[in-house]
Write a protein that holds these residues in place. Structure first.
Motif, PDB file in Angstrom:
ATOM      1  N   ALA A  46       0.817  -1.210   0.000  1.00 46.29           N
ATOM      2  CA  ALA A  46       0.000   0.000   0.000  1.00 46.29           C
ATOM      3  C   ALA A  46       0.854   1.264   0.000  1.00 46.29           C
ATOM      4  O   ALA A  46       0.802   2.060   0.919  1.00 46.29           O
ATOM      5  N   VAL A  55      -8.611   7.627   1.699  1.00 49.52           N
ATOM      6  CA  VAL A  55      -8.568   6.173   1.601  1.00 49.52           C
ATOM      7  C   VAL A  55      -9.718   5.545   2.380  1.00 49.52           C
ATOM      8  O   VAL A  55     -10.371   6.194   3.195  1.00 49.52           O
ATOM      9  N   LYS A 107      -7.554   0.984   0.161  1.00 47.22           N
ATOM     10  CA  LYS A 107      -7.809   1.428  -1.203  1.00 47.22           C
ATOM     11  C   LYS A 107      -7.900   2.945  -1.215  1.00 47.22           C
ATOM     12  O   LYS A 107      -8.545   3.542  -0.351  1.00 47.22           O
ATOM     13  N   GLU A 108      -7.256   3.563  -2.201  1.00 49.09           N
ATOM     14  CA  GLU A 108      -7.395   4.994  -2.368  1.00 49.09           C
ATOM     15  C   GLU A 108      -8.750   5.256  -3.020  1.00 49.09           C
ATOM     16  O   GLU A 108      -9.173   4.515  -3.917  1.00 49.09           O
TER      17      GLU A 108
END
Length: 120
Positions: A46, A55, A107-108
């Motif tokens: 990440a 995020v 996760k962005e």
């Protein structure tokens, strides 16, 4: 008559499938935690966890302490700090410190949508 039906059942039972072994080429190496080494962040995991990015983090929580028995929770917000041991995220409810070891997925995400004023 009981003996006959017991004998018939034995004839119709199927033997369990033969045990198959995994070829040595498909064996997995033990994880660092199971090999006795201390748990550590995965290198390069990440890389987008940088200050200022928005995020969503999915992380493990204590099932006993959760109100409905959940084992995971999500944090959606902007990263305030991404340290080796913890990621600090500013959510709508306030600042949240999530230990990296508990992060399951990250996760962005794009910025929140702009709210349009209601037309009367």
């Amino acid at each position: 008559m009981v003996e006959e039906s017991a004998g018939q059942d034995a004839e119709h039972e199927q033997a369990p499938p033969p045990h198959t072994q995994t070829p040595p080429s498909q064996h997995r190496a033990p994880s660092p935690a199971s090999a006795g080494e201390s748990a550590r962040p995965r290198a390069g995991w990440a890389p987008f966890l940088q200050v200022g990015r928005r995020v969503v983090l999915r992380y493990a929580i204590d099932r006993e302490a959760s109100p409905h028995g959940e084992s995971m929770s999500d944090a959606l917000g902007t990263i305030l700090a991404a340290e080796e041991q913890v990621v600090r995220v500013m959510t709508r409810r306030g600042e949240l410190a999530v230990p990296r070891a508990l992060v399951i997925a990250a996760k962005e995400v794009p910025p929140p949508p702009v709210r349009r004023p209601r037309s009367s």
